[in-house]
Design an enzyme around this catalytic site. Sequence first.
Site, PDB file in Angstrom:
ATOM      1  N   PHE A  25       0.680  -0.939   0.277  1.00  0.00           N
ATOM      2  CA  PHE A  25       0.182  -0.021   0.181  1.00  0.00           C
ATOM      3  C   PHE A  25       0.397   1.343  -0.176  1.00  0.00           C
ATOM      4  O   PHE A  25       0.928   1.474  -0.406  1.00  0.00           O
ATOM      5  CB  PHE A  25      -1.108  -0.254   1.300  1.00  0.00           C
ATOM      6  CG  PHE A  25      -2.227  -1.020   1.036  1.00  0.00           C
ATOM      7  CD1 PHE A  25      -2.896  -1.298   0.794  1.00  0.00           C
ATOM      8  CD2 PHE A  25      -1.379  -2.640   1.693  1.00  0.00           C
ATOM      9  CE1 PHE A  25      -3.994  -2.369   0.241  1.00  0.00           C
ATOM     10  CE2 PHE A  25      -2.260  -3.856   1.452  1.00  0.00           C
ATOM     11  CZ  PHE A  25      -3.573  -3.736   0.844  1.00  0.00           C
ATOM     12  N   HIS A 119      -0.303  -2.545   7.717  1.00  0.00           N
ATOM     13  CA  HIS A 119      -1.732  -1.320   6.835  1.00  0.00           C
ATOM     14  C   HIS A 119      -2.329  -1.491   6.156  1.00  0.00           C
ATOM     15  O   HIS A 119      -2.939  -3.213   5.579  1.00  0.00           O
ATOM     16  CB  HIS A 119      -0.602  -1.363   5.448  1.00  0.00           C
ATOM     17  CG  HIS A 119      -0.859  -0.221   4.728  1.00  0.00           C
ATOM     18  ND1 HIS A 119       0.242   1.318   4.138  1.00  0.00           N
ATOM     19  CD2 HIS A 119      -1.847   0.851   4.893  1.00  0.00           C
ATOM     20  CE1 HIS A 119      -0.449   2.281   3.844  1.00  0.00           C
ATOM     21  NE2 HIS A 119      -2.013   1.984   4.271  1.00  0.00           N
ATOM     22  N   VAL A 120      -3.663  -1.550   7.100  1.00  0.00           N
ATOM     23  CA  VAL A 120      -5.040  -1.756   7.404  1.00  0.00           C
ATOM     24  C   VAL A 120      -5.503  -1.593   5.784  1.00  0.00           C
ATOM     25  O   VAL A 120      -4.877  -0.447   5.082  1.00  0.00           O
ATOM     26  CB  VAL A 120      -5.933  -1.067   8.786  1.00  0.00           C
ATOM     27  CG1 VAL A 120      -5.188  -2.029   9.814  1.00  0.00           C
ATOM     28  CG2 VAL A 120      -5.966  -0.203   8.603  1.00  0.00           C
ATOM     29  N   HIS A 121      -6.075  -1.955   5.755  1.00  0.00           N
ATOM     30  CA  HIS A 121      -7.445  -1.969   4.478  1.00  0.00           C
ATOM     31  C   HIS A 121      -9.009  -2.667   3.991  1.00  0.00           C
ATOM     32  O   HIS A 121      -8.727  -3.404   4.967  1.00  0.00           O
ATOM     33  CB  HIS A 121      -6.839  -2.020   2.994  1.00  0.00           C
ATOM     34  CG  HIS A 121      -5.727  -3.295   2.781  1.00  0.00           C
ATOM     35  ND1 HIS A 121      -4.978  -4.300   4.112  1.00  0.00           N
ATOM     36  CD2 HIS A 121      -6.295  -5.156   3.175  1.00  0.00           C
ATOM     37  CE1 HIS A 121      -5.166  -5.554   4.138  1.00  0.00           C
ATOM     38  NE2 HIS A 121      -5.225  -6.200   3.310  1.00  0.00           N
ATOM     39  N   LEU A 122      -9.381  -1.844   3.648  1.00  0.00           N
ATOM     40  CA  LEU A 122     -10.766  -2.836   3.033  1.00  0.00           C
ATOM     41  C   LEU A 122     -11.060  -3.242   2.128  1.00  0.00           C
ATOM     42  O   LEU A 122     -10.939  -2.248   0.619  1.00  0.00           O
ATOM     43  CB  LEU A 122     -11.602  -1.213   3.521  1.00  0.00           C
ATOM     44  CG  LEU A 122     -13.317  -1.159   3.159  1.00  0.00           C
ATOM     45  CD1 LEU A 122     -13.659  -2.424   4.386  1.00  0.00           C
ATOM     46  CD2 LEU A 122     -14.140  -0.375   3.241  1.00  0.00           C
TER      47      LEU A 122
END
Length: 161
Positions: A25, A119-122
């Site tokens: 990301f 690295h958070v993600h939707l």
Amino acid sequence: MTKPLWAPWRLEYIQTADEQDVCLFCNAVESHDDEAALVVLRAAHSVVLVNKFPYASGHLMVAPRRHVGDFAELRDDEALEVHRLAAQGIGALRQMYEPQGYNLGWNLGRVAGAGVVDHVHLHVVPRWNGDTNFMPVLADVKVIPEHLLETRRRLAEAWPP
Ligand SMILES: [Zn+2]
């Protein structure tokens, strides 16, 4: 009961994602090549990508620009924008593919299926009746009916204003 999608190539990804030197990301945020990084859209606090290892054609991910692995540490402006972009992504997907449903989800932690844990993600995954039947019979064969670059281009064009 809805059957879970079965996408064995995801396992390969999950097993190797941690071995990459650069965060997927952060790389997309810093890249100037939208095609190479599969970036659909860049916004003030977040970025939209086509998933290179999709569950289905049009599988998007929305991530904050900031490298943050703790969901609770998302700022309000980041959390709001990520969800607004997911809603716009649904609008674009509707125009392109007319899916019959969507799965939206945050996979937090390796055990929950996250390929990139820090690295958070939707995820935004379009769904169709019977789409589990599209999934490959052979473990190493991907059946994705559209090329990723084509998906990226069409999504960018269909993205609502
Ligand atoms: Zn990152």
